[in-house]
Design an enzyme around this catalytic site. Sequence first.
Site, PDB file in Angstrom:
ATOM      1  N   GLU A  11      16.801   2.971  -4.561  1.00 59.15           N
ATOM      2  CA  GLU A  11      16.237   1.669  -4.960  1.00 59.15           C
ATOM      3  C   GLU A  11      15.454   1.915  -6.241  1.00 59.15           C
ATOM      4  O   GLU A  11      15.685   1.191  -7.296  1.00 59.15           O
ATOM      5  CB  GLU A  11      15.020   1.457  -4.034  1.00 59.15           C
ATOM      6  CG  GLU A  11      15.438   0.894  -2.759  1.00 59.15           C
ATOM      7  CD  GLU A  11      15.782  -0.687  -3.138  1.00 59.15           C
ATOM      8  OE1 GLU A  11      15.527  -1.259  -3.844  1.00 59.15           O
ATOM      9  OE2 GLU A  11      16.239  -1.289  -1.812  1.00 59.15           O
TER      10      GLU A  11
ATOM     11  N   ASP B  58       9.580   0.613   3.872  1.00 62.57           N
ATOM     12  CA  ASP B  58      11.074  -0.031   4.516  1.00 62.57           C
ATOM     13  C   ASP B  58      11.918   0.748   4.821  1.00 62.57           C
ATOM     14  O   ASP B  58      12.506   0.500   6.103  1.00 62.57           O
ATOM     15  CB  ASP B  58      11.384  -1.132   3.342  1.00 62.57           C
ATOM     16  CG  ASP B  58      10.703  -2.162   2.584  1.00 62.57           C
ATOM     17  OD1 ASP B  58       9.538  -2.338   3.555  1.00 62.57           O
ATOM     18  OD2 ASP B  58      10.926  -2.816   1.840  1.00 62.57           O
TER      19      ASP B  58
ATOM     20  N   THR C 280       1.042  -1.270   0.167  1.00 66.44           N
ATOM     21  CA  THR C 280      -0.047   0.012  -0.072  1.00 66.44           C
ATOM     22  C   THR C 280       0.925   1.093  -0.011  1.00 66.44           C
ATOM     23  O   THR C 280       0.268   2.437  -0.231  1.00 66.44           O
ATOM     24  CB  THR C 280      -0.956   0.187   1.139  1.00 66.44           C
ATOM     25  OG1 THR C 280      -0.314   0.067   2.452  1.00 66.44           O
ATOM     26  CG2 THR C 280      -1.825  -1.048   1.543  1.00 66.44           C
ATOM     27  N   ASP C 281       2.144   1.068   0.305  1.00 66.23           N
ATOM     28  CA  ASP C 281       2.955   2.224   0.569  1.00 66.23           C
ATOM     29  C   ASP C 281       3.168   2.941  -0.681  1.00 66.23           C
ATOM     30  O   ASP C 281       3.531   4.047  -0.891  1.00 66.23           O
ATOM     31  CB  ASP C 281       4.305   1.943   1.262  1.00 66.23           C
ATOM     32  CG  ASP C 281       4.999   1.048   0.504  1.00 66.23           C
ATOM     33  OD1 ASP C 281       4.723   0.139  -0.070  1.00 66.23           O
ATOM     34  OD2 ASP C 281       6.461   1.074   0.865  1.00 66.23           O
TER      35      ASP C 281
ATOM     36  N   GLY D 149      11.973 -10.372   2.511  1.00 66.71           N
ATOM     37  CA  GLY D 149      10.844  -9.898   3.130  1.00 66.71           C
ATOM     38  C   GLY D 149      11.070  -9.138   4.283  1.00 66.71           C
ATOM     39  O   GLY D 149       9.900  -8.645   5.135  1.00 66.71           O
ATOM     40  N   LEU D 150      12.315  -9.023   4.831  1.00 67.05           N
ATOM     41  CA  LEU D 150      12.715  -8.216   6.109  1.00 67.05           C
ATOM     42  C   LEU D 150      13.463  -7.102   6.029  1.00 67.05           C
ATOM     43  O   LEU D 150      14.127  -6.443   6.877  1.00 67.05           O
ATOM     44  CB  LEU D 150      13.574  -9.200   7.176  1.00 67.05           C
ATOM     45  CG  LEU D 150      12.418 -10.586   7.501  1.00 67.05           C
ATOM     46  CD1 LEU D 150      13.260 -11.378   8.463  1.00 67.05           C
ATOM     47  CD2 LEU D 150      11.063 -10.206   8.268  1.00 67.05           C
ATOM     48  N   SER D 151      13.544  -6.406   4.625  1.00 65.06           N
ATOM     49  CA  SER D 151      14.078  -5.268   4.389  1.00 65.06           C
ATOM     50  C   SER D 151      15.546  -5.352   4.645  1.00 65.06           C
ATOM     51  O   SER D 151      16.059  -4.103   4.954  1.00 65.06           O
ATOM     52  CB  SER D 151      13.383  -4.055   5.091  1.00 65.06           C
ATOM     53  OG  SER D 151      11.933  -3.883   4.580  1.00 65.06           O
TER      54      SER D 151
END
Length: 347
Positions: free
Chosen positions: A146, A158, A31-32, A110-112
Site C-alpha cells: 500500500e 486491515d 488509530t492504527d 470500508g471493508l478492506s
Amino acid sequence: MTHTSYEEAFGRAPQATAQAPGRVNLLGEHTDYQGGFVLPTAIPQQATVALGRNGTDEHVLYSANLDQTIRVPVGEVGSGFAPYLTGCFALSGVQEGLNAFITSDVPSGGLSSSAALEVATLRALRDLADLDLDDVALALRGVQVEHEFVGVKCGVMDQMASSLADTRTMLLIDTRSLDRRAVPFPAGAEVLVIDSGVPRRLAESGYNERRAQVEEAARLLGVPQLRDVTDPAAVETLPPILRERARHVVTENNRVLAALEPGVDAVRFGQLMNASHASLKGDYAVSHERVDELVALLQAHPDVYGARMTGAGFGGAVVALVRQGQATATAQAVLAGYSEQGSQVVP
C-alpha cells in the site's frame, strides 16, 4: 469475453490459489497509524487469487469482477488494480511472468477489499514460491505494498485483520507491538454491515492528509505517537484542526480500552460506537452526509445498540451492533428509509 475461472482465462490449471476475507472494524478507527488499539473482525466475503507461471516476461492479470485484463512487464507496476498484485510480486522477489485470476465478493468501501486482495495474493505467492512468511509478516508486506506501490499510507489494521481475524470473534490488535487476542462479541448481539453506496478512493481522498496531520500533532506534543497520550485535555494546546484530529485519536483509543472493561454489555458497547461515529464525523471529518444519514437511521432503530461508519471514510460502509437475530429485519427496515442506489447488506 468474460471468464469464470483461471482455466477458462488461461487454458491451464493454476499452480496456487488462495483466499482472504474482508474485515469490518467495530471500534478503533484511524488509530492504527498512531500505534493505537483496534477491534476488527473478519467478514464472510473473500477475495480469491489464482496464480501460475506463464513463461514470459510479463504479468497477465485478469479481474473477473471487472472483466478486465491488464498486462504489465515484469519489474513494472502498472495501473488500475495492477499495483495491488505487482507490488506483492516485486516485494516477494518474483522475476518471471505470472498469470493471475482474481475474483472477490468483498464490497469496496470500508471493508478492506484491497487488503483482502493483497493478503490473498501473498498467500498464493507463499504457496507458489515457498516463501518463508508467517501470517504477521505477510500482513506487514501487504502494508508495504500500500505504501510503496498503491500510494496510501495506511496503518496495519486491515492487512492484520485479513490475515489473522476470524468471523466468530473480534481481534484486539495493539498496532504498536502487534500483540493481539480474540475478544468475544457482546452477549445477545450480532453485527450488521451496510454499504452506503457512496464510493470512495483512499489515495484521492484526505486519508494521507489526516495521517500527516496527526503525525504533526504528535510532534508538537513531544510524543512518538498519539498512542502515548491518554488524557484528551492534553491536545487542547494544539492549534485548530490538529487539535481536533488528535482529539479523535486519543478518545478513540480510550473507547477501545473502555470496550474491554469487565461488565461491558451490548448497550455500553453500542454507546461507544455511537460516540466513535460522532468523533469521526466532527473531529476527524472523514464521514459523508449520506453515510451520516444511514448511521442516524440505524441508531434510531429500536433493535440497534450502536452504529458508526467503518473504514477510512469519505463514503463506504457502516457497521451496527444489533440485537441477536434481528440483523436482517433491521437492514430491511433501515434501507426502506434510505434510497441510495447501490447499497447492499453484508451479513
